[in-house]
Design an enzyme around this catalytic site. Sequence first.
Site, PDB file in Angstrom:
ATOM      1  CG  HIS A   1      30.947  43.630  74.843  1.00 28.70           C
ATOM      2  ND1 HIS A   1      31.964  43.729  73.352  1.00 28.70           N
ATOM      3  CD2 HIS A   1      31.079  43.090  75.389  1.00 28.70           C
ATOM      4  CE1 HIS A   1      31.783  41.834  72.782  1.00 28.70           C
ATOM      5  NE2 HIS A   1      31.249  41.630  74.770  1.00 28.70           N
TER       6      HIS A   1
ATOM      7  CG  HIS B   1      30.904  39.223  78.681  1.00 28.44           C
ATOM      8  ND1 HIS B   1      31.091  38.373  78.324  1.00 28.44           N
ATOM      9  CD2 HIS B   1      30.089  40.356  77.386  1.00 28.44           C
ATOM     10  CE1 HIS B   1      31.348  38.709  77.290  1.00 28.44           C
ATOM     11  NE2 HIS B   1      30.824  39.084  76.876  1.00 28.44           N
TER      12      HIS B   1
ATOM     13  CB  CYS C   1      28.637  39.642  69.482  1.00 27.28           C
ATOM     14  SG  CYS C   1      27.211  38.935  68.927  1.00 27.28           S
TER      15      CYS C   1
HETATM   16 ZN    ZN Z   1      30.613  39.726  74.147  1.00 29.30          ZN
END
Ligand code: ZN
Length: 297
Positions: A206, A204, A237
């Site tokens: 960013h 995951h 987030c």
């Molecule tokens: Zn995230």
Amino acid sequence: METEFQIIDVTPRDGLQNEPIIFSLEQKLDLIWHSIEAGVSRIEAASFVNPKKVPQMADPENLLDKLSEKRNASYSGLVLNERGYSRAISSNCDEITFVIVASDEFSLKNQGMTTAESIGYISKLLKNRKTGIKICISIAAAFGCPFAGEVSPSRVLEIADKCLDLNPDEISLADTIGVAVPKDIKEKVKPLILLSSKIPVRLHLHNTRNTAVSNAWTAFELGVRRFDASFGGIGGCPFAPKATGNVAIEDLVYLFEKSGIATGINLDEAIKVANWLQDQVKHPLPSALLAAGDFKT
Ligand code: ZN
């Protein structure tokens, strides 16, 4: 090694949760249908959190009911606590993602308990495991924490080892605040692939510091075949200050398809979805392909 390549669309959850414009059920359904039309087959659709804390995530049950009418993708919901888990297993979701935060500081802020307490807590919840629902454990802030700074490879692997004992269907490392560079991917993902053995590793990323695409490629070369991404690179987030968007789906599709790796996603359609999303949120989205378009010879 896995051969199936997957881009998991996290737009409806990670992508939208920071947006000030609250999407209606119809808008979320439109987003998800567009995503499926572009070729996405796994979608992080919802989060079972307190809607007072994350208003964008209100009523995941209703959304999943509507989605389950068309079973052409696998839909996941994010879970942080017992209440969320009991809601998720009674809903129409196909997958549940649990979040373990790699640093105690962030874990206390995000889940109100330390990392170790959080693993123990999830272990208890998973004693009541519902067949048919796949479980992913995601280790957040695995490449750096907004409060504690660096998170060492040994700490990440120690946490991952305990998570793997819970026998998830998948384990994910999250660069929640977008600080990783390829060296970090090699130091953390490579040993995790060895440790996790048959349990697939997901990543995951960013793109806060413009390193997500190179990180994805590095991870691919190490054997990772599952990547979270969002249309237009939207995302953030609420608990990670200044974290910006997920890596963009269309940027990953360009990278991999042009390198001869089938993603299952149509680039032109993906750019259209990103454009549509940009119109809905009413502000520019950061993806490179949205700005530059495909390179057609
Ligand atoms: Zn995230």
